[in-house]
Design an enzyme around this catalytic site. Structure first.
Site, PDB file in Angstrom:
ATOM      1  N   SER A  21      -0.764 -68.389  30.571  1.00 24.95           N
ATOM      2  CA  SER A  21      -0.934 -69.828  30.416  1.00 24.95           C
ATOM      3  C   SER A  21      -2.245 -70.149  29.701  1.00 24.95           C
ATOM      4  O   SER A  21      -3.277 -69.527  29.948  1.00 24.95           O
ATOM      5  CB  SER A  21      -0.929 -70.495  31.791  1.00 24.95           C
ATOM      6  OG  SER A  21      -1.215 -71.871  31.680  1.00 24.95           O
ATOM      7  N   GLY A  72     -10.087 -78.387  29.756  1.00 25.83           N
ATOM      8  CA  GLY A  72      -9.840 -79.555  30.598  1.00 25.83           C
ATOM      9  C   GLY A  72      -8.371 -79.842  30.814  1.00 25.83           C
ATOM     10  O   GLY A  72      -7.970 -80.992  31.024  1.00 25.83           O
ATOM     11  N   LEU A  73      -7.552 -78.776  30.759  1.00 28.27           N
ATOM     12  CA  LEU A  73      -6.114 -78.906  31.009  1.00 28.27           C
ATOM     13  C   LEU A  73      -5.438 -79.950  30.115  1.00 28.27           C
ATOM     14  O   LEU A  73      -4.591 -80.717  30.569  1.00 28.27           O
ATOM     15  CB  LEU A  73      -5.829 -79.229  32.477  1.00 28.27           C
ATOM     16  CG  LEU A  73      -5.876 -78.068  33.468  1.00 28.27           C
ATOM     17  CD1 LEU A  73      -5.589 -78.581  34.879  1.00 28.27           C
ATOM     18  CD2 LEU A  73      -4.891 -76.977  33.103  1.00 28.27           C
ATOM     19  N   ASN A  99       3.329 -73.435  34.627  1.00 26.54           N
ATOM     20  CA  ASN A  99       2.021 -73.402  35.257  1.00 26.54           C
ATOM     21  C   ASN A  99       1.633 -74.831  35.621  1.00 26.54           C
ATOM     22  O   ASN A  99       1.513 -75.686  34.745  1.00 26.54           O
ATOM     23  CB  ASN A  99       0.994 -72.788  34.303  1.00 26.54           C
ATOM     24  CG  ASN A  99      -0.380 -72.671  34.921  1.00 26.54           C
ATOM     25  OD1 ASN A  99      -1.110 -73.654  35.035  1.00 26.54           O
ATOM     26  ND2 ASN A  99      -0.757 -71.466  35.303  1.00 26.54           N
ATOM     27  N   CYS A 129      -7.746 -75.920  40.089  1.00 26.10           N
ATOM     28  CA  CYS A 129      -8.042 -77.307  39.722  1.00 26.10           C
ATOM     29  C   CYS A 129      -8.941 -77.971  40.762  1.00 26.10           C
ATOM     30  O   CYS A 129      -8.831 -77.690  41.952  1.00 26.10           O
ATOM     31  CB  CYS A 129      -6.743 -78.103  39.593  1.00 26.10           C
ATOM     32  SG  CYS A 129      -5.664 -77.501  38.277  1.00 26.10           S
ATOM     33  N   VAL A 190      -6.353 -62.517  37.782  1.00 21.33           N
ATOM     34  CA  VAL A 190      -7.174 -63.644  38.180  1.00 21.33           C
ATOM     35  C   VAL A 190      -7.224 -64.693  37.068  1.00 21.33           C
ATOM     36  O   VAL A 190      -6.968 -64.397  35.908  1.00 21.33           O
ATOM     37  CB  VAL A 190      -8.628 -63.211  38.492  1.00 21.33           C
ATOM     38  CG1 VAL A 190      -8.662 -62.320  39.716  1.00 21.33           C
ATOM     39  CG2 VAL A 190      -9.277 -62.514  37.282  1.00 21.33           C
ATOM     40  N   GLY A 242      -6.443 -60.474  33.188  1.00 22.40           N
ATOM     41  CA  GLY A 242      -7.889 -60.356  33.008  1.00 22.40           C
ATOM     42  C   GLY A 242      -8.294 -59.349  31.949  1.00 22.40           C
ATOM     43  O   GLY A 242      -8.427 -58.165  32.254  1.00 22.40           O
ATOM     44  N   GLY A 264      -3.867 -62.970  27.839  1.00 23.58           N
ATOM     45  CA  GLY A 264      -4.433 -64.271  27.536  1.00 23.58           C
ATOM     46  C   GLY A 264      -5.240 -64.304  26.260  1.00 23.58           C
ATOM     47  O   GLY A 264      -4.722 -64.535  25.177  1.00 23.58           O
TER      48      GLY A 264
END
EC number: 1.3.-.-
Length: 305
Positions: A21, A72-73, A99, A129, A190, A242, A264
């Site tokens: 995500s 900031g999503l 997500n 969050c 994580v 990670g 990621g």
């Protein structure tokens, strides 16, 4: 013959490689580079009940061995995702995880209620969050807060529920045990570590919020250790995340106890990195005469029991 399939909470993935995500969007841009059907799964951009524009100022900053982000999503909101993004993702012949984040438990629950009515495969609950009703501390820092939100979501959620853990938790193992007790079907870990950067010329923080999220190769040894510790403590599937940059990293996480892995920051460096990792895992299995990933999952601690 090798078998790269993994079954997580009743959902079968063709291989253990999931696009993480936040770095893969909803897959549209990467579909220009390769068929998304090659992936084991895709975890959507972090979603909130309502549309969010994200943070102002610098959002991505490169640091030694990794990236700092303060996005900031930013996302289109649950309804727009369901209407315009999910149909595209479900056509890609791969598993789709939504997500989900939020500022209050009520926001999380409402989002889950709406996703229950879709053909999404799994929910990945982002508890990193900030809890706006509790002064901004993330839901995933204290176990009692995590228990409250996971248990409330569990009452509503009709999909397999994967809880994504923050490495900034007071105790990662206790946090994992708490989330499982509250009803998590699986865990992913994580999320990013808290970090910061300073512009020495302006004599001010690089990010407007000062603190940002650190990801990339620099966090891999710590993330790997956390997956190892958690996998020994709980009896649910774990997705390792990670700093995974190649198939060797992926195999390490599986040997530490992960059922699958997410990639990621590597997507920013090489848009086809997930394919390279999948092919590398397959070649490794052939060369090492490993028929199934179950043979090596958690092998470094199972052998010592």
């Amino acid at each position: 013959m090798i078998n790269t399939k993994v079954n997580i909470c009743g959902v079968e993935l063709k291989n253990p490689v999931i696009a993480a995500s936040g770095t893969f969007g909803f897959g549209r841009e990467y579909a220009e580079y390769f068929p998304l059907s090659k992936l084991g799964g895709i975890s959507s951009k972090g979603l909130t009940l309502n549309r969010k524009e994200g943070n102002k100022g610098i959002r991505i900053y490169e640091t030694t061995g990794g990236l700092l982000n303060s996005i900031g999503l930013q996302n289109p909101g649950i309804d727009e995702f369901i209407s315009n993004q999910l149909p595209f993702m479900k056509k890609q012949d791969t598993i789709v995880l939504a997500n989900v984040g939020g500022g209050t438990i009520e926001e999380y629950v409402t989002s889950i209620e709406r996703l229950n009515k879709t053909n999404i495969d799994m929910i990945e609950l982002n508890i990193s969050c900030p809890n706006v009703k509790e002064g901004g501390m993330a839901f995933g820092i204290r176990s009692k807060d995590a228990y409250e939100i996971v248990s409330e979501v569990r009452k509503t959620c009709k999909k397999p529920l994967i809880v994504k853990l923050s490495p900034n938790a007071e105790n990662i193992v206790h946090m994992a045990e708490t989330c499982v007790k509250a009803g998590a079907d699986g865990l992913s870990l994580v999320n990013t570590f808290s970090g910061m950067a300073i512009d020495i010329y302006s004599k001010s923080p690089v990010f407007e919020n000062t603190i940002a999220g650190l990801s990339g190769p620099c966090i891999k040894p710590i993330a790997l250790r956390m997956v190892y510790e958690v996998s020994k403590a709980v009896d649910v599937p774990i997705i390792g995340i990670g700093g995974i940059m190649d198939y060797k990293d992926a195999i390490e996480f599986i040997m530490a106890g992960a059922w699958a892995i997410q990639v990621g920051s590597g997507n920013f460096i090489n848009p086809t990195i997930t394919l390279d990792i999948i092919e590398g895992i397959e070649t490794f299995m052939v060369n090492q005469r490993i028929k199934s990933l179950e043979e090596i999952r958690g092998i470094i601690w199972r052998e010592n029991i």
